[in-house]
Design an enzyme around this catalytic site. Structure first.
Site, PDB file in Angstrom:
ATOM      1  N   LYS A 114      32.723  -0.300 110.785  1.00 35.27           N
ATOM      2  CA  LYS A 114      31.435  -0.016 110.134  1.00 35.27           C
ATOM      3  C   LYS A 114      31.650   0.873 108.900  1.00 35.27           C
ATOM      4  O   LYS A 114      32.669   0.748 108.224  1.00 35.27           O
ATOM      5  CB  LYS A 114      30.448   0.588 111.141  1.00 35.27           C
ATOM      6  CG  LYS A 114      30.335  -0.276 112.409  1.00 35.27           C
ATOM      7  CD  LYS A 114      29.191   0.086 113.300  1.00 35.27           C
ATOM      8  CE  LYS A 114      29.241  -0.780 114.549  1.00 35.27           C
ATOM      9  NZ  LYS A 114      28.116  -0.569 115.443  1.00 35.27           N
ATOM     10  N   GLY A 122      26.298   1.130 120.303  1.00 30.27           N
ATOM     11  CA  GLY A 122      26.300   2.536 119.906  1.00 30.27           C
ATOM     12  C   GLY A 122      25.440   3.429 120.778  1.00 30.27           C
ATOM     13  O   GLY A 122      25.192   4.584 120.448  1.00 30.27           O
ATOM     14  N   SER A 126      29.096  -0.792 123.202  1.00 28.47           N
ATOM     15  CA  SER A 126      29.631   0.322 123.997  1.00 28.47           C
ATOM     16  C   SER A 126      30.786  -0.096 124.904  1.00 28.47           C
ATOM     17  O   SER A 126      30.943   0.446 125.998  1.00 28.47           O
ATOM     18  CB  SER A 126      28.513   1.006 124.793  1.00 28.47           C
ATOM     19  OG  SER A 126      27.539   1.523 123.914  1.00 28.47           O
ATOM     20  N   GLU A 128      26.516  -9.492 121.479  1.00 28.41           N
ATOM     21  CA  GLU A 128      26.324  -8.041 121.414  1.00 28.41           C
ATOM     22  C   GLU A 128      24.861  -7.706 121.687  1.00 28.41           C
ATOM     23  O   GLU A 128      24.031  -7.738 120.756  1.00 28.41           O
ATOM     24  CB  GLU A 128      26.701  -7.518 120.027  1.00 28.41           C
ATOM     25  CG  GLU A 128      28.132  -7.766 119.636  1.00 28.41           C
ATOM     26  CD  GLU A 128      28.598  -6.779 118.571  1.00 28.41           C
ATOM     27  OE1 GLU A 128      29.546  -6.045 118.840  1.00 28.41           O
ATOM     28  OE2 GLU A 128      27.979  -6.731 117.500  1.00 28.41           O
ATOM     29  N   ASN A 171      35.363  -2.934 114.825  1.00 25.46           N
ATOM     30  CA  ASN A 171      34.360  -2.949 113.759  1.00 25.46           C
ATOM     31  C   ASN A 171      34.187  -1.501 113.307  1.00 25.46           C
ATOM     32  O   ASN A 171      33.489  -0.737 113.958  1.00 25.46           O
ATOM     33  CB  ASN A 171      33.042  -3.536 114.295  1.00 25.46           C
ATOM     34  CG  ASN A 171      31.952  -3.530 113.239  1.00 25.46           C
ATOM     35  OD1 ASN A 171      32.192  -3.233 112.075  1.00 25.46           O
ATOM     36  ND2 ASN A 171      30.730  -3.848 113.659  1.00 25.46           N
ATOM     37  N   HIS A 192      25.927  -9.518 112.300  1.00 27.03           N
ATOM     38  CA  HIS A 192      25.860  -8.302 113.117  1.00 27.03           C
ATOM     39  C   HIS A 192      24.411  -7.798 113.145  1.00 27.03           C
ATOM     40  O   HIS A 192      23.693  -7.890 112.150  1.00 27.03           O
ATOM     41  CB  HIS A 192      26.796  -7.235 112.545  1.00 27.03           C
ATOM     42  CG  HIS A 192      26.973  -6.082 113.479  1.00 27.03           C
ATOM     43  ND1 HIS A 192      26.028  -5.085 113.595  1.00 27.03           N
ATOM     44  CD2 HIS A 192      27.945  -5.792 114.373  1.00 27.03           C
ATOM     45  CE1 HIS A 192      26.434  -4.226 114.525  1.00 27.03           C
ATOM     46  NE2 HIS A 192      27.590  -4.638 115.013  1.00 27.03           N
ATOM     47  N   GLU A 224      23.183  -4.979 112.886  1.00 24.31           N
ATOM     48  CA  GLU A 224      22.844  -4.002 111.836  1.00 24.31           C
ATOM     49  C   GLU A 224      22.546  -4.712 110.516  1.00 24.31           C
ATOM     50  O   GLU A 224      21.681  -4.275 109.756  1.00 24.31           O
ATOM     51  CB  GLU A 224      23.993  -2.987 111.692  1.00 24.31           C
ATOM     52  CG  GLU A 224      24.017  -2.032 112.891  1.00 24.31           C
ATOM     53  CD  GLU A 224      25.401  -1.532 113.281  1.00 24.31           C
ATOM     54  OE1 GLU A 224      26.339  -1.608 112.470  1.00 24.31           O
ATOM     55  OE2 GLU A 224      25.534  -1.061 114.431  1.00 24.31           O
TER      56      GLU A 224
END
Ligand code: PGA
Length: 252
Positions: free
Chosen positions: A11, A175, A215, A169, A9, A97, A99
């Protein structure tokens, strides 16, 4: 039998040239592997879908969009439809996702529309779910993920569901360098598979690929993927370095 998948991904990190360089580098390294036990997907920004597909598809690497419009076509300035994405050569679309949920307010209602449009246009959804730190600390993580899966996916027919990949996730691990332990990942994945079996039957559940994300990197992928219900990873930061990404691909 379900597939192992390692999906990157990217991003919003690379400009056009950087993205193409990365695609070439990954394709070259994948090509040089004597064998591999995982399908590889690159989740790239819209403007790279077409050209990365040209490079990556030749090496048997699939491409995913990171989003899709919630409408089919028309006066939606700035949006990119499932039809458009499909026409680039992409095969998957990352949906839900954390985000997108956090910064763009995406909830299960809009995600159901996006999933439906993706499937109608032969794009396979990679549906992300996962709890935030407070929810885990309060012991609500199973409930939270259950709700996201139930409301996001369980309206699908068995046939449509068979095209879906699920990525667990935990938001606190994305991250942050804080990875879920192999036990935490396995426990949640087993829980998800049980939910799927309850809805679509044992065989459908066994055939669904469940990815871990948060991560995941070259150092911990092996341990995570060794779990019976962890069928690969959705990789953010470590997918931006070709060498690291290849090590994750070969961690099975
Ligand atoms: P990360 O991101 O690997 O950088 O934690 C994973 C993701 O957001 O999909």
């Amino acid at each position: 039998m379900r597939k192992n998948i390692v999906a990157g991904n990217w991003k919003m990190n690379n400009n056009y040239q950087e993205g193409m360089d990365l695609a070439f580098e990954i394709s070259k390294l994948v090509n040089a592997l004597p064998s591999r036990n995982a399908d590889v997907i690159l989740g790239v920004p819209y403007m790279l879908l077409n050209d990365v597909s040209s490079v990556a598809n030749a090496e048997g690497i699939a491409v995913a969009s990171q989003n899709v419009a919630a409408w089919e076509k028309g006066a939606y300035t700035g949006e990119v439809s499932a039809i458009m994405i499909k026409s680039t050569g992409a095969e998957y679309v990352i949906l839900g996702h954390s985000e997108r949920r956090k910064y763009f307010g995406e909830d299960e209602a809009v995600l159901r529309d996006k999933i439906a449009l993706s499937l109608q246009n032969e794009l396979k959804p990679i549906y992300c779910c996962g709890e935030v730190k407070e929810e885990r600390e309060a012991g609500n993580h199973f409930e939270v993920v259950e709700k996201q899966i139930n409301e996001g996916l369980f309206n699908l027919s068995a046939e449509d569901f068979s095209k879906v990949v699920i990525a667990y996730e935990p938001v606190w691990a994305i991250g942050t360098g804080l990875t879920a332990s192999p036990e935490q990942a396995q426990e949640m994945h087993a829980h998800i598979r049980k939910l799927l079996a309850g809805k679509y039957g044992e065989e459908a559940a066994e055939n669904t690929t469940l990815l871990y994300g948060g991560s995941c990197n070259a150092g911990n992928a092996k341990e995570l993927f060794a779990n019976p219900d962890v069928d690969g990873g959705l990789i953010g930061g470590a997918s931006l370095k070709a060498e690291d990404f290849i090590q994750i691909i070969t961690a099975f």
